[in-house]
Design an enzyme around this catalytic site. Structure first.
Site, PDB file in Angstrom:
ATOM      1  N   LYS A 200       0.821  -1.212   0.000  1.00 18.42           N
ATOM      2  CA  LYS A 200       0.000   0.000   0.000  1.00 18.42           C
ATOM      3  C   LYS A 200       0.859   1.268   0.000  1.00 18.42           C
ATOM      4  O   LYS A 200       2.032   1.230   0.320  1.00 18.42           O
ATOM      5  CB  LYS A 200      -0.969  -0.034   1.185  1.00 18.42           C
ATOM      6  CG  LYS A 200      -1.842  -1.312   1.217  1.00 18.42           C
ATOM      7  CD  LYS A 200      -2.730  -1.444  -0.013  1.00 18.42           C
ATOM      8  CE  LYS A 200      -3.282  -2.836  -0.269  1.00 18.42           C
ATOM      9  NZ  LYS A 200      -4.274  -3.317   0.671  1.00 18.42           N
TER      10      LYS A 200
HETATM   11  C1  LIG Z   1      -5.284  -4.457   0.992  1.00 23.02           C
HETATM   12  C2  LIG Z   1      -6.761  -4.334   0.973  1.00 23.02           C
HETATM   13  C3  LIG Z   1      -7.568  -4.746   2.035  1.00 23.02           C
HETATM   14  C4  LIG Z   1      -7.084  -5.558   3.196  1.00 23.02           C
HETATM   15  O1  LIG Z   1      -6.008  -5.004   3.865  1.00 23.02           O
HETATM   16  P1  LIG Z   1      -4.974  -5.963   4.635  1.00 23.02           P
HETATM   17  O2  LIG Z   1      -4.094  -4.989   5.324  1.00 23.02           O
HETATM   18  O3  LIG Z   1      -4.276  -6.766   3.582  1.00 23.02           O
HETATM   19  O4  LIG Z   1      -5.747  -6.803   5.571  1.00 23.02           O
HETATM   20  C5  LIG Z   1      -8.922  -4.455   1.976  1.00 23.02           C
HETATM   21  N1  LIG Z   1      -9.470  -3.826   0.918  1.00 23.02           N
HETATM   22  C6  LIG Z   1      -8.726  -3.453  -0.140  1.00 23.02           C
HETATM   23  C7  LIG Z   1      -9.393  -2.741  -1.263  1.00 23.02           C
HETATM   24  C8  LIG Z   1      -7.355  -3.715  -0.167  1.00 23.02           C
HETATM   25  O5  LIG Z   1      -6.629  -3.357  -1.222  1.00 23.02           O
END
Ligand SMILES: *Cc1c(COP(=O)(O)O)cnc(C)c1O
Length: 391
Positions: A200
């Site tokens: 992210k």
């Molecule tokens: C990455 C992601 C999640 C989940 O986040 P994690 O930190 O991997 O649990 C949820 N929604 C979207 C759209 C994502 O890209």
């Protein structure tokens, strides 16, 4: 002595081009190391009373113009914490898009809620019209997902939610520091949820955050992520709400805090990089670039583009062989078909299916240089020309 036999190399093998070596991402700010050392030196890595977690919550909320930040152990944990805080009765329907991470869906299921999937438009976003078409008397909330950093029209969706008396939450896991007009996404809904997972915009390996302007929701979320434990109560322990342990640790917060000042620059560079690729790809045969929702400028968690469906997998194979990190199709199928727990859902989502069948995601990041991007565009162009006419 006879000369050793040297077999002549086969002349028919096409010349192997060496795979590209793109600049790797360095997602952690140099200050992260000092912060981690400082956190360790305190002798406690618990976020309870931890300096870095408090700084992360305050700083992340301030950057997005929100009143409260509540840090969690992951993005999925943040979404679960937000959904639990809404306190919807079991069986309540929640409308969300079918192109998203499993982490958007599973919290609904474990809370006994019913995910209702709504098709996306050509920009890969949910529209108020499409949402309205699936609203029933059992609908209690809408979850927008700002997919790939593209900004859904949350102003119009907020108005729709208010009209129907629905809660609105925003999954901003792919849309950190992304504005719609003068406000950031994540502040249009009752709660905005973010992920700090490795890929992210801002990361601490894992981690998450909820943002809200609502004091009562913030209080419920703080309790939920801490086993329901009301630490402000005096005397014996009290657990006034059902909760889980979704606490972040000080090491995660120490890393994320270090990256926070650089987050707007991460978004800015990804936009520049995407614009450079758009310009290069727009003239290539058979390639369609992604047009993000026009409501606002996308923040590009990744760089999606489209090829003819019949060529998607071959295109992906060739790009990977050329050293370009891509995922053909992203999740491959509507998310409800990817999860065992939702295998019985059969939502009509023709635009979603069509988009996924043609989609290739290039894992763009802020440290790709212009040379990297030109090389990637060159690889895409060469494959596009080679496959031209085969679709
Ligand atoms: C990455 C992601 C999640 C989940 O986040 P994690 O930190 O991997 O649990 C949820 N929604 C979207 C759209 C994502 O890209």
């Amino acid at each position: 002595m006879p000369a050793p036999h040297h077999p002549t190399p086969p002349q028919t093998t096409p010349p192997q081009t060496t795979p590209l070596h793109l600049t790797p991402r360095r997602p952690f700010a140099p200050e992260a190391l000092d912060n981690c050392a400082a956190a360790l030196a305190t002798g406690s890595l618990s976020s309870i009373n931890g300096r870095f977690t408090a700084e992360l919550e305050t700083g992340f909320a301030a950057l997005h113009g929100a009143r409260h930040g509540i840090a969690t152990s992951s993005g999925t944990a943040a979404i679960h914490t937000a959904i639990a805080a809404l306190d919807l009765p079991p069986g309540t329907e929640v409308v969300l898009p079918p192109i998203t991470d499993a982490g958007s869906v599973t919290p609904l299921l474990v809370q006994g809620l019913v995910p209702v999937f709504c098709d996306v438009d050509d920009h890969l976003a949910m529209t108020p019209e499409a949402i309205e078409a699936v609203i029933t008397p059992r609908t209690g909330a809408i979850m927008v997902v700002h997919l790939f950093g593209g900004v859904s029209d949350v102003r119009a969706i907020r108005a729709l939610a208010d009209l129907h008396g629905l809660k609105l939450v925003e999954d901003c896991a792919q849309a950190h520091a992304t504005q719609l007009g003068e406000f950031h996404v994540g502040t249009f809904g009752d709660i905005g949820m973010f992920s700090l997972q490795q890929s992210k915009h801002l990361t601490s390996g894992d981690g998450g955050l909820c943002l809200t302007n609502d004091d009562a929701l913030a209080a419920r979320m703080r309790l939920f992520r801490d086993k329901g434990w009301d630490r402000s109560a005096t005397g014996a322990r009290s657990y006034p709400v059902l909760g889980l342990n979704y606490r972040i640790t000080e090491l995660q917060s120490a890393v994320a805090v270090a990256g926070l000042p650089g987050l707007p620059a991460v978004v800015a560079r990804r936009r520049q990089a995407a614009a450079r690729l758009d310009a290069a790809l727009s003239t290539m045969p058979g390639i369609t670039t992604w047009s993000p929702p026009p409501a606002a400028e996308a923040s590009y968690w990744c760089y999606p583009f489209f090829v003819p469906a019949a060529l998607r997998d071959e295109f992906g194979r060739r790009l990977l062989a050329a050293g370009v990190p891509v995922t053909p199709g992203y999740i491959g199928a509507p998310i409800f078909e990817c999860l065992v727990a939702t295998a019985d859902i059969h939502a009509p989502v023709p635009h979603t299916r069509d988009a996924l069948s043609r989609l290739i995601v290039f894992w763009l990041h802020e440290h790709h240089t212009d040379d990297d991007l030109d090389a990637v565009a060159g690889a895409i162009g060469a494959i596009a020309r080679d496959l031209e006419g085969q679709a």
